[in-house]
Write a protein that holds these residues in place. Structure first.
Motif, short mmCIF file in Angstrom:
data_model
loop_
_atom_site.label_atom_id
_atom_site.label_comp_id
_atom_site.label_asym_id
_atom_site.label_seq_id
_atom_site.Cartn_x
_atom_site.Cartn_y
_atom_site.Cartn_z
N GLU A 19 7.56 1.98 26.18
CA GLU A 19 7.67 3.44 26.06
C GLU A 19 6.65 4.18 26.90
O GLU A 19 6.92 5.25 27.42
N ASP A 20 5.45 3.64 27.02
CA ASP A 20 4.41 4.33 27.77
C ASP A 20 4.37 3.92 29.24
O ASP A 20 3.53 4.38 29.99
N ASP A 21 5.27 3.04 29.64
CA ASP A 21 5.41 2.62 31.04
C ASP A 21 6.25 3.64 31.79
O ASP A 21 7.10 4.30 31.19
N ILE A 22 6.05 3.73 33.09
CA ILE A 22 6.95 4.54 33.91
C ILE A 22 7.64 3.61 34.91
O ILE A 22 7.20 2.49 35.13
N ASP A 23 8.71 4.10 35.49
CA ASP A 23 9.38 3.33 36.54
C ASP A 23 9.05 3.96 37.90
O ASP A 23 8.44 5.02 37.98
N LEU A 24 9.45 3.28 38.95
CA LEU A 24 9.15 3.75 40.30
C LEU A 24 9.78 5.11 40.58
O LEU A 24 9.15 5.97 41.21
#
Length: 173
Positions: A11-16
């Motif tokens: 959830e706290d990750d982002i994608d490129l």
């Protein structure tokens, strides 16, 4: 084998794709990554960008498959350089796409080292534009047990359905 499922990003990750969309709107702003409570040094380099397609078996014998993009940062001080402008980072990634297929929804992992200490793996939080710079907090990428994570997610979903504001059952009493 599960199909490539990039929706399993933390959830706290982002994608490129999210990172690039923020950078596109702030191309002249310095891009500053933070890890271990400190900002990267102004002379940092993007030394490698790679994309991988992974197939694995988790500890519950469940097949997994995903795409992941790794961006390697070399955290060094170099002369009188300043932090890289967001537009330069954006251009580096766009240049990579001429040679390597990058999926904007892929899991994004940063590999960071100062050239002395071993490389460490980090995930990125949503970039924040503040004081004229783009700030990206990197946090250590932890190991996890995917079957347990799925079980906990299902338990939380069940509890929310049972105990939510519209719940009329006695399961939460």
């Amino acid at each position: 084998m599960n199909v490539m499922d990039n929706s399993k990003i933390q959830e706290d990750d982002i994608d490129l794709g999210l990172l690039l969309s923020v950078l596109a709107g702030a191309k002249d702003s310095p891009l500053i990554f933070y890890y271990d409570g400190q900002p990267v040094k102004p002379g940092y380099h993007v030394t490698e960008v790679k994309a991988g397609q992974f197939s694995a078996l988790d500890c519950g014998a469940n097949p997994e498959a995903w795409m992941e993009i790794f961006i390697q940062l070399w955290d060094i001080e170099e002369g009188d350089r300043t932090h890289m402008p967001a537009g330069k980072f954006y251009s580096i990634i766009r240049k990579v796409t001429e040679h390597v297929q990058l999926d904007g929804s892929a899991k994004l992992t940063f590999e960071v080292s100062d050239g002395v200490r071993p490389m460490q793996l980090y995930c990125a939080a949503t970039p924040v534009l503040s004081a004229g710079a783009v700030h990206v907090e990197l946090s250590p990428r932890p190991a996890s047990c995917k079957p347990r994570d799925r079980w906990l997610a299902e338990e939380n979903k069940t509890a929310a359905a049972c105990c939510g504001p519209a719940a009329k059952s006695g399961c939460c009493a």
